[in-house]
Scaffold this motif. Structure first.
Motif, PDB file in Angstrom:
ATOM      1  N   TYR A  84       0.830  -1.203   0.000  1.00  0.00           N
ATOM      2  CA  TYR A  84       0.000   0.000   0.000  1.00  0.00           C
ATOM      3  C   TYR A  84       0.869   1.259   0.000  1.00  0.00           C
ATOM      4  CZ  TYR A  84      -3.744  -3.248   1.291  1.00  0.00           C
ATOM      5  OH  TYR A  84      -4.639  -4.284   1.318  1.00  0.00           O
ATOM      6  N   ALA A  88       1.065   4.106  -2.839  1.00  0.00           N
ATOM      7  CA  ALA A  88       0.814   5.493  -2.438  1.00  0.00           C
ATOM      8  C   ALA A  88       1.938   6.401  -2.914  1.00  0.00           C
ATOM      9  CB  ALA A  88       0.655   5.577  -0.923  1.00  0.00           C
ATOM     10  N   LEU A  91       1.575   7.147  -6.588  1.00  0.00           N
ATOM     11  CA  LEU A  91       0.434   7.981  -6.955  1.00  0.00           C
ATOM     12  C   LEU A  91       0.424   9.350  -6.274  1.00  0.00           C
ATOM     13  CD1 LEU A  91      -2.370   5.277  -6.667  1.00  0.00           C
ATOM     14  CD2 LEU A  91      -1.438   6.219  -8.769  1.00  0.00           C
ATOM     15  N   ALA A  93      -0.274   9.606  -3.058  1.00  0.00           N
ATOM     16  CA  ALA A  93      -1.431   9.443  -2.176  1.00  0.00           C
ATOM     17  C   ALA A  93      -0.980   8.951  -0.803  1.00  0.00           C
ATOM     18  CB  ALA A  93      -2.411   8.441  -2.799  1.00  0.00           C
ATOM     19  N   GLN A  97      -5.549   5.356   1.418  1.00  0.00           N
ATOM     20  CA  GLN A  97      -6.395   5.675   0.270  1.00  0.00           C
ATOM     21  C   GLN A  97      -6.291   4.634  -0.840  1.00  0.00           C
ATOM     22  OE1 GLN A  97      -4.662   9.635  -0.373  1.00  0.00           O
ATOM     23  NE2 GLN A  97      -6.624  10.553   0.204  1.00  0.00           N
ATOM     24  N   ILE A  98      -5.592   3.544  -0.588  1.00  0.00           N
ATOM     25  CA  ILE A  98      -5.334   2.508  -1.597  1.00  0.00           C
ATOM     26  C   ILE A  98      -6.054   1.215  -1.216  1.00  0.00           C
ATOM     27  CG2 ILE A  98      -3.588   1.160  -2.801  1.00  0.00           C
ATOM     28  CD1 ILE A  98      -3.411   4.163  -3.358  1.00  0.00           C
ATOM     29  N   VAL A 219      -2.246  11.979  -8.136  1.00  0.00           N
ATOM     30  CA  VAL A 219      -3.698  12.085  -8.007  1.00  0.00           C
ATOM     31  C   VAL A 219      -4.132  13.436  -7.469  1.00  0.00           C
ATOM     32  CG1 VAL A 219      -4.137   9.609  -7.840  1.00  0.00           C
ATOM     33  CG2 VAL A 219      -3.589  10.908  -5.764  1.00  0.00           C
ATOM     34  N   VAL A 226     -11.566   9.037  -7.735  1.00  0.00           N
ATOM     35  CA  VAL A 226     -11.069   7.667  -7.682  1.00  0.00           C
ATOM     36  C   VAL A 226     -10.230   7.426  -8.928  1.00  0.00           C
ATOM     37  CG1 VAL A 226     -12.987   6.773  -6.309  1.00  0.00           C
ATOM     38  CG2 VAL A 226     -13.113   6.688  -8.797  1.00  0.00           C
ATOM     39  N   SER A 228      -8.509   3.885 -11.005  1.00  0.00           N
ATOM     40  CA  SER A 228      -8.332   2.437 -11.071  1.00  0.00           C
ATOM     41  C   SER A 228      -7.177   2.113 -12.000  1.00  0.00           C
ATOM     42  CB  SER A 228      -9.611   1.761 -11.579  1.00  0.00           C
ATOM     43  OG  SER A 228      -9.969   2.248 -12.876  1.00  0.00           O
ATOM     44  N   TYR A 245      -7.430   3.812  -6.103  1.00  0.00           N
ATOM     45  CA  TYR A 245      -7.207   4.974  -5.240  1.00  0.00           C
ATOM     46  C   TYR A 245      -8.561   5.609  -4.956  1.00  0.00           C
ATOM     47  CZ  TYR A 245      -6.861   9.994  -4.387  1.00  0.00           C
ATOM     48  OH  TYR A 245      -7.057  11.253  -3.894  1.00  0.00           O
ATOM     49  N   SER A 247     -10.179   8.923  -2.918  1.00  0.00           N
ATOM     50  CA  SER A 247      -9.934  10.168  -2.197  1.00  0.00           C
ATOM     51  C   SER A 247     -10.791  10.234  -0.935  1.00  0.00           C
ATOM     52  CB  SER A 247     -10.243  11.367  -3.097  1.00  0.00           C
ATOM     53  OG  SER A 247     -11.644  11.477  -3.297  1.00  0.00           O
ATOM     54  N   ALA A 278      -9.874   3.092   2.340  1.00  0.00           N
ATOM     55  CA  ALA A 278     -10.131   2.492   1.032  1.00  0.00           C
ATOM     56  C   ALA A 278     -10.246   0.980   1.075  1.00  0.00           C
ATOM     57  CB  ALA A 278      -9.027   2.895   0.054  1.00  0.00           C
TER      58      ALA A 278
END
Length: 411
Positions: A84, A88, A91, A93, A97-98, A219, A226, A228, A245, A247, A278
């Protein structure tokens, strides 16, 4: 690192500054045994994985065989949790959030089917939308009475921001956009779409299945609710891996379309509560070996660097487009102001399946993009089917030239 194994294949310190120096091509090819057997230009389908991905996946399968599946999961809990964090980082993130999902389509489904649609809601999408996503929207149209609105292409062939803004001003619950289509080399302007969605209060779903791993993605800059993506394409992970992902705004908006004892807790004989974060979009049963393989693939990508990967892919793709465009009867069909590693073409006198068969006879892997995959796009262009050749950073100029030679001899 998410695998618990050292990266003796690609050392992150050895490739720092590689955007200027170029990627370590010899090492990438040494890490990829498949290049000795095939010329692989089907990376938009499923890329050749590096050794570390294969070894990581097999290692966990062996551990399951030796001590048991549940016990192996417990023994590698920290490594599984690190996947994860790796995603993250990729991205921009947070790890919470994953969600890890078995494929990109199911990840997209978990978000879109979890949206609280009301009858009459409008969903805006583009001509380049992926077939599975379009089919799902049609089902949701029948189920909830939503309206699916097709946004025109702009002169470059990507989503028209002007038309999108006009339709958003009329009202829209959701915008569903494919970042890079399966049947074209374009890169849709995801961040500009995100800005328009924020201005008009529309929920933004981005399918990054083809772009993830070959272009940098943040992101927060894009502004999607979101996102994918899959593991098997440009990330070079195992098949049957994907992720979502979600938000903070999306967590408040969506409810998973189905729940189990992982995504929710049975709190009393007659009640339940959905877990935070998530991971409410996951299910309890999962392929832990493949998840670890995905983590190894993400770590490998991060070690090389997405920007150097993008630079290398761009050079190879432009070499291929230019050489194909010089062949008599060949038409390069890519669209977009910005392009990616997906190169599509046709021939005026030779059907696309015949070209693909000739390439495969020379151990060159490409794929077919038929009209059934792109009913909003290919008929609009009068094209029944495309040859799709998708390059990756481990491909070579000599491999590109070999494809050109075979296409020229075939046509």
């Amino acid at each position: 690192m998410s695998t618990g194994a050292s990266h003796d294949h690609v050392d992150p310190s050895a490739v720092q500054g590689s955007a200027a120096m170029g990627i370590p091509l010899d090492q990438l090819r040494a890490d990829t045994p498949g290049v000795e057997r095939v010329t692989h230009f089907n990376n938009a389908g499923s890329a050749l994985p590096p050794d570390v991905v294969v070894e990581t996946t097999i290692r966990h399968l062996r551990l399951e065989a030796e001590i048991g599946g549940y016990e192996a999961a417990a023994a590698t809990e920290q490594e599984l949790g690190s996947v994860y964090g790796s995603l993250a980082q990729l991205l921009g993130a947070r790890a919470d959030q994953i969600a890890l999902i078995e494929n990109a389509t199911r990840a997209w489904d978990m978000a879109v089917y979890g949206f609280p649609f009301r009858r009459g809601d409008r969903v805006l999408t583009a001509r380049s939308e992926y077939a599975s996503n379009a089919i799902a929207l049609f089902q949701l149209r029948e189920r909830h009475g939503i309206e699916v609105v097709l946004i025109d292409d702009d002169p470059h062939g990507q989503i028209s921001l002007d038309h999108l803004a006009t339709e958003l001003a009329r009202g829209a619950a959701m915008v569903a956009l494919t970042h890079t289509p399966t049947n074209s080399g374009l890169l849709n302007p995801a961040a500009a779409v995100g800005q328009l969605c924020r201005e008009h209060g529309a929920f933004y779903v981005l399918d990054a299945c083809q772009s993830m791993g070959q272009v940098p993605i943040d992101v927060n800059r894009i502004g999607c609710d979101v996102l994918s993506a899959t593991g098997r394409k440009y990330l070079r992970g195992p098949r049957g891996t994907g992720f979502l992902y979600v938000s903070d705004h999306a967590i408040e908006t969506l409810e998973p379309p189905f729940l189990d004892l992982h995504s929710a807790e049975w709190t009393s004989p007659d009640s339940f509560s959905i877990r935070a974060g998530a991971r409410r979009f996951e299910t309890w049963e999962a392929n832990h070996a493949s998840r670890l393989g995905l983590g190894a693939a993400v770590d490998y990508c991060l070690a090389v660097g997405v920007e150097p990967i993008q630079q290398r892919i761009g050079l190879l793709a432009e070499r291929m487009r230019g050489a194909l465009g010089d062949l008599d009867g060949v038409a390069v069909r890519d669209k977009g102001e910005l392009t990616t590693g997906i190169v599509t073409f046709t021939h005026s006198n030779v059907d696309s399946p015949e070209i693909i068969a000739a390439l495969r006879a020379h151990d060159i892997n490409v794929s077919l993009s038929p009209v059934e995959f792109a009913q909003w796009d290919l008929p609009n262009r009068g094209v029944p089917a495309l040859v799709r050749a998708s390059v990756h950073c481990y491909n070579t100029e000599a491999e590109v030239d070999r494809l050109i030679e075979v296409v020229e001899a075939t046509t």
